[in-house]
Motif scaffolding. Structure first.
Motif, PDB file in Angstrom:
ATOM      1  N   GLU A  58      14.665  62.172 123.896  1.00 35.32           N
ATOM      2  CA  GLU A  58      13.731  61.554 122.949  1.00 35.32           C
ATOM      3  C   GLU A  58      14.463  60.746 121.889  1.00 35.32           C
ATOM      4  OE1 GLU A  58      12.394  61.580 118.957  1.00 35.32           O
ATOM      5  OE2 GLU A  58      13.357  63.398 119.660  1.00 35.32           O
ATOM      6  N   ALA A  62      13.865  56.027 122.092  1.00 41.83           N
ATOM      7  CA  ALA A  62      12.769  55.371 121.367  1.00 41.83           C
ATOM      8  C   ALA A  62      13.120  55.345 119.894  1.00 41.83           C
ATOM      9  CB  ALA A  62      11.447  56.085 121.605  1.00 41.83           C
ATOM     10  N   VAL A  63      14.185  54.624 119.586  1.00 39.55           N
ATOM     11  CA  VAL A  63      14.588  54.481 118.198  1.00 39.55           C
ATOM     12  C   VAL A  63      14.003  53.167 117.698  1.00 39.55           C
ATOM     13  CG1 VAL A  63      16.521  54.414 116.582  1.00 39.55           C
ATOM     14  CG2 VAL A  63      16.704  55.741 118.693  1.00 39.55           C
ATOM     15  N   TYR A  64      13.026  53.294 116.837  1.00 36.86           N
ATOM     16  CA  TYR A  64      12.311  52.116 116.337  1.00 36.86           C
ATOM     17  C   TYR A  64      13.287  51.056 115.827  1.00 36.86           C
ATOM     18  CZ  TYR A  64       9.010  49.354 113.653  1.00 36.86           C
ATOM     19  OH  TYR A  64       8.268  48.329 113.162  1.00 36.86           O
ATOM     20  N   ALA A  71       6.546  51.980 129.857  1.00 30.38           N
ATOM     21  CA  ALA A  71       5.321  52.733 130.138  1.00 30.38           C
ATOM     22  C   ALA A  71       4.883  53.318 128.802  1.00 30.38           C
ATOM     23  CB  ALA A  71       5.590  53.858 131.129  1.00 30.38           C
ATOM     24  N   SER A  72       3.617  53.712 128.686  1.00 34.67           N
ATOM     25  CA  SER A  72       3.179  54.337 127.436  1.00 34.67           C
ATOM     26  C   SER A  72       3.874  55.676 127.268  1.00 34.67           C
ATOM     27  CB  SER A  72       1.664  54.508 127.419  1.00 34.67           C
ATOM     28  OG  SER A  72       1.082  53.296 127.026  1.00 34.67           O
ATOM     29  N   TRP A  73       4.239  55.974 126.047  1.00 33.30           N
ATOM     30  CA  TRP A  73       5.131  57.115 125.781  1.00 33.30           C
ATOM     31  C   TRP A  73       4.762  57.715 124.435  1.00 33.30           C
ATOM     32  CZ3 TRP A  73       8.697  58.220 121.933  1.00 33.30           C
ATOM     33  CH2 TRP A  73       9.754  59.100 122.237  1.00 33.30           C
ATOM     34  N   ILE A  74       4.817  59.013 124.353  1.00 28.51           N
ATOM     35  CA  ILE A  74       4.512  59.663 123.065  1.00 28.51           C
ATOM     36  C   ILE A  74       5.488  60.815 122.808  1.00 28.51           C
ATOM     37  CG2 ILE A  74       2.727  61.174 124.076  1.00 28.51           C
ATOM     38  CD1 ILE A  74       1.214  60.904 121.367  1.00 28.51           C
ATOM     39  N   HIS A  75       5.841  60.965 121.565  1.00 26.49           N
ATOM     40  CA  HIS A  75       6.621  62.125 121.133  1.00 26.49           C
ATOM     41  C   HIS A  75       5.925  62.725 119.921  1.00 26.49           C
ATOM     42  CE1 HIS A  75       9.621  63.441 117.994  1.00 26.49           C
ATOM     43  NE2 HIS A  75       9.743  64.385 118.893  1.00 26.49           N
ATOM     44  N   ILE A  76       5.660  64.027 119.945  1.00 26.72           N
ATOM     45  CA  ILE A  76       5.094  64.685 118.753  1.00 26.72           C
ATOM     46  C   ILE A  76       6.166  65.572 118.138  1.00 26.72           C
ATOM     47  CG2 ILE A  76       3.237  66.039 117.764  1.00 26.72           C
ATOM     48  CD1 ILE A  76       1.558  65.584 120.229  1.00 26.72           C
TER      49      ILE A  76
ATOM     50  N   MET B 104       1.367  58.930 112.987  1.00 24.20           N
ATOM     51  CA  MET B 104       1.095  58.028 114.112  1.00 24.20           C
ATOM     52  C   MET B 104      -0.199  57.257 113.906  1.00 24.20           C
ATOM     53  SD  MET B 104       2.259  59.982 117.556  1.00 24.20           S
ATOM     54  CE  MET B 104       2.887  61.613 117.273  1.00 24.20           C
ATOM     55  N   THR B 214       4.384  52.776 122.507  1.00 27.32           N
ATOM     56  CA  THR B 214       5.223  53.921 122.152  1.00 27.32           C
ATOM     57  C   THR B 214       4.667  54.569 120.891  1.00 27.32           C
ATOM     58  OG1 THR B 214       7.201  52.931 123.118  1.00 27.32           O
ATOM     59  CG2 THR B 214       7.552  54.596 121.430  1.00 27.32           C
ATOM     60  N   HIS B 215       4.345  55.843 120.962  1.00 28.18           N
ATOM     61  CA  HIS B 215       3.836  56.582 119.796  1.00 28.18           C
ATOM     62  C   HIS B 215       4.872  57.628 119.382  1.00 28.18           C
ATOM     63  CE1 HIS B 215      -0.426  55.341 119.472  1.00 28.18           C
ATOM     64  NE2 HIS B 215      -0.340  55.129 120.768  1.00 28.18           N
ATOM     65  N   GLY B 216       5.137  57.699 118.100  1.00 29.13           N
ATOM     66  CA  GLY B 216       6.003  58.781 117.618  1.00 29.13           C
ATOM     67  C   GLY B 216       7.473  58.525 117.856  1.00 29.13           C
ATOM     68  N   ALA B 217       7.888  57.273 117.709  1.00 28.47           N
ATOM     69  CA  ALA B 217       9.302  56.931 117.866  1.00 28.47           C
ATOM     70  C   ALA B 217      10.119  57.577 116.754  1.00 28.47           C
ATOM     71  CB  ALA B 217       9.480  55.416 117.838  1.00 28.47           C
ATOM     72  N   GLN B 218      11.409  57.432 116.880  1.00 29.09           N
ATOM     73  CA  GLN B 218      12.309  57.950 115.856  1.00 29.09           C
ATOM     74  C   GLN B 218      12.659  56.828 114.887  1.00 29.09           C
ATOM     75  OE1 GLN B 218      15.463  60.355 116.993  1.00 29.09           O
ATOM     76  NE2 GLN B 218      16.376  60.267 115.005  1.00 29.09           N
ATOM     77  N   THR B 219      12.647  57.141 113.589  1.00 28.40           N
ATOM     78  CA  THR B 219      13.167  56.186 112.609  1.00 28.40           C
ATOM     79  C   THR B 219      14.030  56.983 111.651  1.00 28.40           C
ATOM     80  OG1 THR B 219      11.426  56.487 110.963  1.00 28.40           O
ATOM     81  CG2 THR B 219      11.048  54.806 112.626  1.00 28.40           C
ATOM     82  N   TRP B 223      14.345  52.701 108.708  1.00 25.95           N
ATOM     83  CA  TRP B 223      12.945  52.330 108.895  1.00 25.95           C
ATOM     84  C   TRP B 223      11.929  53.367 108.408  1.00 25.95           C
ATOM     85  CZ3 TRP B 223      11.070  47.737 109.428  1.00 25.95           C
ATOM     86  CH2 TRP B 223      11.811  46.726 110.066  1.00 25.95           C
ATOM     87  N   HIS B 227       7.718  53.037 107.210  1.00 27.26           N
ATOM     88  CA  HIS B 227       6.547  53.583 107.898  1.00 27.26           C
ATOM     89  C   HIS B 227       5.723  54.469 106.970  1.00 27.26           C
ATOM     90  CE1 HIS B 227       8.571  52.252 111.611  1.00 27.26           C
ATOM     91  NE2 HIS B 227       7.325  52.166 112.041  1.00 27.26           N
TER      92      HIS B 227
END
Ligand SMILES: Cc1ncc(C[n+]2csc(CCOP(=O)(O)OP(=O)(O)O)c2C)c(N)n1
Ligand code: SF4
Lengths: 319, 406
Positions: A58, A62-64, A71-76, B104, B214-219, B223, B227
């Motif tokens: 993770e 997905a480092v902004y 593909a659509s992706w989610i991390h909670i 999010m 992409t939901h819930g990326a790391q910043t 950044w 957010h």
């Protein structure tokens, strides 16, 4: 058991399929996570809805403002990748019923990834809930037998004798004291329609199992051995060689369990190599080769033998 | 399509039933839930609606509240209307995920039936859970009775799902006092209610297969601030106008009027009790009695707790001489939460009012009219002398040694 048919892409097909997991990620060179994820994603042409639990995969993908996922992706959080995907799957069902899907003719596949920490330990309750409820999803455990992202603490997947930062080997300790949890048996006991153990070096076996998983309705559990160059302490270019040692020594046997009962061994090494060779190739077991702890290597060997015996009997028994 | 549930114009509902019907009328797509007293009937009623064909979404009985909210987050990110309910320990277990939902920017409706948090274990109403959520980035709206629970649920969907807002919302009611007390509730027809809530319009939905998100990326430090600040900004500037618009629309539809800060007998009030939940109604009765005796006593009820309506509060209290803030949670080492909030709102105003802090009703302990008469008597003394004549913090109706501080 509903007959599961899965077509395996041939090597050419597979290697030329569109990348859905980009090479542009921050995983260590030689990290098996990336190999496994790439193989899982490329095993299907269907659309994907993905989740990742907190962990190496993770934080490295997905480092902004970047993402490695096409593909659509989610991390909670650390524990709830399974529930995130289960929620998305429930929404898909709801919108389908209500006729509100944007692309009703396409049914995506729902996949959650988690490390062994996120799977065997903290996230276990959530995964168990999702499997009991029967969501149509695949859960892939990237089993590197350690909490890698936080710097190498033991998990309940860390094998006995491994040195981890919270179970270090030292003058009076040989490291981890407990046996690795049998997650395969536990997940099969949920009555899941398909549970399989895979390794990235046996890519054909792995892709076949992933495709079987994708063709299965209901919750599918994949336990993927993921050699970690950093925490297992081997050279980055040796990932596949180390994986070969694991599967050839039967430390990490490849098998599947269908409907919670029918067990099939999917790979039988022609020449089984000693467990000693597997342990000896990794820094985390180095101390076992001292006089003081050498008896543990024999114990290791008998445990692996006993497990292999057990798996073969289970397979023969067809129950 | 779900069947129409024929409602009478006036139904006798408790707060939980009112919430359940609001969820049904909003035609929620996914409800993921886990039971906990006193919020359990909300999800039970919903299950009943489902079993009888009055709702047609998906109903996920999760393995825990954390799992329920995790499912809600996944479902909301997938792009549909989502709701759940909880209380107390369940709320505490959810807390980690509440920050994810707001971070999010996912509209999710959470009915929180307020209850004490253990230890000691207690199933009754207090506001410990509500205050625990105060920094989680959710809209928080408070209700005193089932009618309000019904109305505020509809308002909350309407506001939370607005594309300029996209924030999750909690609707609070007092455990047992509101959740289990049946009262007359004026209803909207299914069609009216659904039209008021509006159709769900997805945004950045994961199920739009042609546009992956992409939901819930790391910043990290580069950044994260960029957010969190807009999230705060949306709460501070966009939410109250949107709630006001929803209140206006509801008023034209039903004649029922709501405000961020509800004022009772406040026009010329010199003494004011500021509180939340069912104690507002008790305080109103006491202030009415005092008004008959010529005492200028008023009540301020906080309806919108997040975003905190600082200006409206300062305005409501500007002419007072003495105020009591009533906190229904254990402050544990400082003054009460509401006291902090109210004095914060007043500090830079020209108001020279004296503010007392009262702790009351923990674990469901009754707050009586007699208690509140005593509070107003304290306030009268403070007002007359222009300074605190009683300890800053007092405990109402506590057995044993009288606890007071400062
Ligand atoms: C609730 C919670 N506890 C602890 C952490 C810290 N944490 C993040 S990742 C991680 C370990 C991940 O290990 P694993 O799941 O095995 O994945 P890996 O990094 O090895 O791929 C931990 C302990 C967290 N993020 N959340
Ligand atoms: S620490 Fe291990 S699991 Fe994590 S990225 Fe590096 S090799 Fe992969």
């Amino acid at each position: 058991m509903t007959q599961i048919k899965a077509k395996t892409k041939n090597l050419k097909n597979f290697s030329t399929s569109t990348e859905r997991f980009e090479g542009s990620n921050l995983l260590c060179p030689g990290c098996a996570h990336s190999i496994i994820v790439r193989e899982v994603l490329n095993a299907t042409d269907d659309n994907l809805i993905l989740a990742a639990s907190t962990g190496c995969l993770e934080v490295c993908t997905a480092v902004y403002p970047h993402t490695s996922w096409d593909a659509s992706w989610i991390h909670i959080g650390f524990e709830n990748g399974s529930s995130a995907v289960a929620g998305a799957e429930a929404m898909h069902k709801a919108l389908k019923k209500k006729g509100r899907l944007k692309q009703p003719e396409r049914t995506p596949k729902f996949v959650a990834f988690g490390g062994d920490g996120a799977t065997y330990d903290i996230g276990f309750q959530w995964i168990s809930g999702c499997f009991e409820r029967g969501h149509d999803m695949m859960y892939v455990c990237l089993d590197n037998e350690v909490y890698a992202n936080t710097g190498g603490q033991r998990s309940s997947s860390t094998p006995i004798g491994a040195s981890a930062t919270t179970s270090p080997a030292g003058r009076t300790s040989y490291g981890e004291k407990r046996n690795k949890k049998d997650i395969m048996a536990i997940m099969a006991a949920h009555g899941a329609p398909y549970v399989a153990q895979v390794a990235p070096n046996k890519w054909k076996d792995m892709v076949k199992k992933i495709q079987t998983g994708f063709a299965t309705e209901g919750p599918v559990f994949i336990n993927a051995m993921s050699a970690c160059t950093t925490e297992w302490k081997f050279a980055p270019e040796d990932t596949i060689a180390i994986s070969d040692l694991a599967t050839e020594s039967l430390v990490f046997p490849l098998y599947e369990i269908i409907d919670g009962t029918e067990l099939n061994i999917t790979y039988r090494p022609k020449n089984v190599i000693p467990v000693r060779d597997y342990l000896g190739a990794q820094g985390r077991f180095k101390h076992l080769f001292s006089k003081q702890y050498e008896y543990l290597i024999d114990e290791w060997q008998s445990r692996v033998d006993a497990k292999w015996e057990y798996l073969q009997r289970r397979e023969e028994a067809r129950v | 399509m779900a069947d129409i549930f024929e409602l009478k114009d006036i139904e006798v509902w408790d707060g939980n039933m009112a919430a359940s019907h609001a969820l049904r009328q909003a035609q929620v797509d996914v409800v993921a839930a886990y039971p906990i007293t006193p919020s359990t009937p909300i999800v039970e009623n919903y299950g009943n609606f489902m079993a009888n064909g009055y709702v047609d979404g998906e109903y996920v009985m999760a393995e825990s509240e954390h799992g329920a909210m995790s499912c809600c987050i996944g479902a909301a990110a997938a792009g549909g209307r989502v709701a759940t309910a909880t209380s107390s320990q369940g709320f505490a277990l959810m807390l980690e995920t509440l920050y994810s939902a707001s971070g999010m920017r996912l509209p999710i409706l959470l009915n929180v039936v307020n209850r004490a948090i253990a230890a000691p274990l207690n199933v009754n109403g207090d506001h410990s859970d509500m205050y625990m959520g105060r920094d989680s980035g959710w809209i928080q709206i408070d209700c005193y009775n089932p009618q309000e629970v019904y109305d505020m649920n509809l308002v909350a969907f309407h506001v939370a799902e607005d594309h300029d807002i996209r924030l999750p919302a909690m609707v609070h009611q007092d455990g047992f006092m509101t959740s289990h007390t049946a009262q007359r509730v004026k209803t909207l027809s299914d069609e009216q209610a659904y039209n008021f809530v509006g159709e769900f319009k997805p945004m950045n939905d994961m199920l739009d297969l042609d546009n992956p998100v992409t939901h819930g990326a790391q910043t990290e430090e580069d950044w994260h601030f960029e957010h969190k600040a807009p999230q705060h900004h949306a709460l501070m500037s966009a939410v109250l106008p949107k709630i006001q618009a929803a209140f206006d629309e509801l008023k034209s539809l039903t004649g029922r009027e709501y405000n961020f800060v509800e004022e009772y007998n406040m026009d010329d009030a010199e003494l004011a009790i500021v509180c939340m939940g069912t104690s507002v109604e008790t305080a109103i009765e006491v202030s009415n009695e005092l008004r008959e005796q010529g005492v200028k006593a008023g009540v301020v009820g906080i309806r919108v707790f997040r975003p905190f309506p600082l200006e409206q509060i300062a305005d409501a209290l500007k002419n007072t001489k003495a105020i009591a803030t009533l906190d229904r949670s254990s402050p544990n080492g400082t003054v009460g939460m509401l006291y902090n909030e109210i004095t914060g709102a007043l500090f830079n105003t020209s108001t020279n009012t004296v503010v007392n802090n009262y702790i009351y009703g923990l674990g469901g302990r009754d707050l009586t009219k007699v208690n509140l008469h005593t509070v107003y008597r304290d306030l009268a003394k403070n007002a007359q002398n222009g300074k605190l004549m009683t300890p800053l913090q007092q405990f109402i109706g506590l057995r044993g040694p009288k606890l007071s501080f400062f």
